[in-house]
Design a protein around this motif. Structure first.
Motif, PDB file in Angstrom:
ATOM      1  N   GLU A  58      35.668  34.782  39.500  1.00 56.90           N
ATOM      2  CA  GLU A  58      36.484  34.780  40.712  1.00 56.90           C
ATOM      3  C   GLU A  58      37.958  35.007  40.369  1.00 56.90           C
ATOM      4  O   GLU A  58      38.655  35.781  41.032  1.00 56.90           O
ATOM      5  N   ALA A  59      38.445  34.345  39.318  1.00 54.78           N
ATOM      6  CA  ALA A  59      39.841  34.522  38.898  1.00 54.78           C
ATOM      7  C   ALA A  59      40.082  35.955  38.435  1.00 54.78           C
ATOM      8  O   ALA A  59      41.117  36.551  38.744  1.00 54.78           O
ATOM      9  N   LYS A  62      40.300  38.214  41.454  1.00 54.76           N
ATOM     10  CA  LYS A  62      41.589  38.081  42.137  1.00 54.76           C
ATOM     11  C   LYS A  62      42.702  38.760  41.346  1.00 54.76           C
ATOM     12  O   LYS A  62      43.589  39.381  41.911  1.00 54.76           O
ATOM     13  N   SER A  65      42.297  42.658  41.560  1.00 52.95           N
ATOM     14  CA  SER A  65      42.335  43.237  42.900  1.00 52.95           C
ATOM     15  C   SER A  65      43.768  43.489  43.309  1.00 52.95           C
ATOM     16  O   SER A  65      44.605  42.610  43.283  1.00 52.95           O
TER      17      SER A  65
END
Length: 149
Positions: A58-59, A62, A65
């Motif tokens: 997830e990190a 992020k 992105s």
């Protein structure tokens, strides 16, 4: 009368769902009771590692992105008929079917491909795609959306 039957059906469905949940919980607790302390410890460690991998993914997502859609070029999509600056989510960048440039014949087939097949597809502007296949393979291609051409 129909309203009462509907309510009875809904209650029966809710009762069945509750019974399924209870059965699953009972099964889970019985299975947990049969496991040794070392197995439980290993399961906990595996769960923690899985959670850590999920947080790291997830990190990473992020961090990488930019808030903009990737382009065909940056996403590495093989779409020679599309401008490399086209968003990767554009309908023209998506592959919609099988357009084999060199179809592999079934093992044991004798001879050269002799049947010309065509297929019109939205991701290949400029006319239909063509290929030559062996007579024994024609049925497979016709089922996959190709036409005799």
């Amino acid at each position: 009368m129909a309203d009462t039957a509907q309510k009875a059906a809904e209650k029966a469905a809710a009762d069945a769902h509750a019974a399924e949940i209870k059965a699953q919980e009972t099964s889970d607790s019985a299975e947990a009771g049969e496991r040794s302390a070392a197995e439980k410890k290993a399961d906990d460690a595996e769960q923690k590692a899985d959670d850590a991998r999920a947080r790291a993914a997830e990190a990473d997502a992020k961090a990488s992105s930019s808030g903009e859609l990737d382009t065909v070029a940056s996403a590495g999509i093989v779409a020679p008929h599309v401008d490399p600056a086209t968003p990767a989510s554009d309908v023209l960048a998506l592959k919609r079917g099988n357009d084999p440039a060199n179809p592999q014949p079934l093992p044991g087939l004798q001879g050269e491909p002799t049947v010309r097949l065509t297929r019109t597809t939205p991701d290949k502007p400029g006319g239909p795609v063509e290929t030559m296949v062996h007579e024994a393979m024609v049925g497979d291609y016709l089922r996959a959306g190709w036409s005799r051409g």
